[in-house]
Design an enzyme around this catalytic site. Structure first.
Site, PDB file in Angstrom:
ATOM      1  N   LYS A 134     -18.390  19.534  68.713  1.00 20.32           N
ATOM      2  CA  LYS A 134     -18.604  19.870  67.303  1.00 20.32           C
ATOM      3  C   LYS A 134     -17.736  21.032  66.821  1.00 20.32           C
ATOM      4  CE  LYS A 134     -23.357  18.175  66.877  1.00 20.32           C
ATOM      5  NZ  LYS A 134     -24.735  18.529  66.494  1.00 20.32           N
TER       6      LYS A 134
ATOM      7  N   ASP B 186     -26.178  17.919  59.968  1.00 22.52           N
ATOM      8  CA  ASP B 186     -27.310  18.468  60.714  1.00 22.52           C
ATOM      9  C   ASP B 186     -28.094  19.445  59.838  1.00 22.52           C
ATOM     10  OD1 ASP B 186     -26.850  17.112  63.122  1.00 22.52           O
ATOM     11  OD2 ASP B 186     -25.519  18.678  63.882  1.00 22.52           O
TER      12      ASP B 186
END
Length: 291
Positions: free
Chosen positions: A74, A110
């Protein structure tokens, strides 16, 4: 004219059990789309996390519409992208890449996924003093979400003291001085005794990492408990917390809402997040509902 065929994928390590393919493809089927969601597992490919840039370029060249990105890529993916959303830039983490006119643009769903799940599942809990366990990629996202939801102060606890300090400093820069603090796990007894709630953002409790992230006796009925892990939906932490009367939130909502947000980015179409939430409950083998 809107497309009706999409090719997307997920890059990460050990992602064989991921529910993302089923979540995305089920919603696409309901919308009458042809939608293929492929797993690009660096463990299976035998390449290091640093290969994420090559994988993103290959996916773009092969005609993918977008990618989800998960652990441990990420942060590493950012230097290989052509642009970032404001949310992804503030976080320093990307979990969704959209290919637009030859450009690769990074987003982070997220944050929005956890915020939507929390607002739905724990709408009226106090937020003045929040403890968060875990300062990794998921931890950064949920800490941003918790402060966005109005938390007074978030104390980030991580076994890696430097990582916790770096996240707290980043949160203070983004939300204002004094909104975040950091601590080591040995301070959990005092912190939880005075906290309104705890957000758990480590892998402990996952099927491959069973157990409790801290001693059960630190829980008390006045504490709400929010979980990021969603396989299983009822982790040992949630089971223990519910048994003593804590308000709880499982990780299924975050998984469903972040997938819905990514689906919207990939297709430009509005997903039915409620249906995707029901999918998570079915796919993970239990009903996703706050108790």
């Amino acid at each position: 004219m809107a497309k009706d065929s999409y090719l997307v994928g997920l890059i990460g390590a050990g992602i064989g059990p991921s529910l993302s393919p089923a979540l995305h493809e089920r919603e696409a089927d309901r919308q009458g789309l042809r939608y293929l969601y492929r797993l690009i597992d660096i463990d299976v490919l035998g390449v290091p996390p640093e290969a994420v840039g090559d994988l993103v370029r290959s996916a773009r060249d092969l005609g993918f519409d977008g990618l989800n990105i998960t652990h441990p890529c990420k942060q590493l993916v950012i230097e290989h992208l052509d642009g970032l959303s404001a949310q992804a830039e503030a976080l320093g983490a990307v979990n969704t890449v959209v290919f637009e006119g030859g450009r690769a643009v990074g987003h982070n769903t997220d944050v929005t996924g956890f915020a939507a799940s929390f607002a739905r599942g724990l709408p009226d809990v106090p937020l003045e003093r929040v403890v968060q366990l875990g300062a990794g990629g998921a931890g950064a996202a949920v800490a941003h979400a918790t402060l966005t939801l109005g938390a007074g102060r978030v104390t980030v606890v991580d076994a890696l003291a430097d990582r916790a300090a770096a996240l707290a400093a980043s949160l203070d820069r983004h939300f204002g001085a004094g909104r975040a603090d950091h601590a080591t796990p040995d301070r959990l007894p005092d912190l939880l005794a005075a906290a309104d709630g705890i957000v758990h953002a480590t892998p402990t409790g996952m099927a491959a990492h069973p157990g409790l992230p801290f001693p059960a006796e630190l829980l008390h009925p006045g504490l709400w408990v929010a979980e990021v892990v969603y396989r299983p939906l009822e982790t040992e932490l949630l089971h223990t917390a519910r048994a003593i009367g804590c308000a709880t939130l499982d990780g299924g909502g975050m998984a469903a809402f972040q997938a819905a947000d990514a689906f919207r980015l990939f297709t430009g179409r509005e997903p039915d997040a409620t249906r995707m939430l029901a999918d998570i409950g079915e796919l993970a083998g239990a009903v996703t509902a706050p108790k």
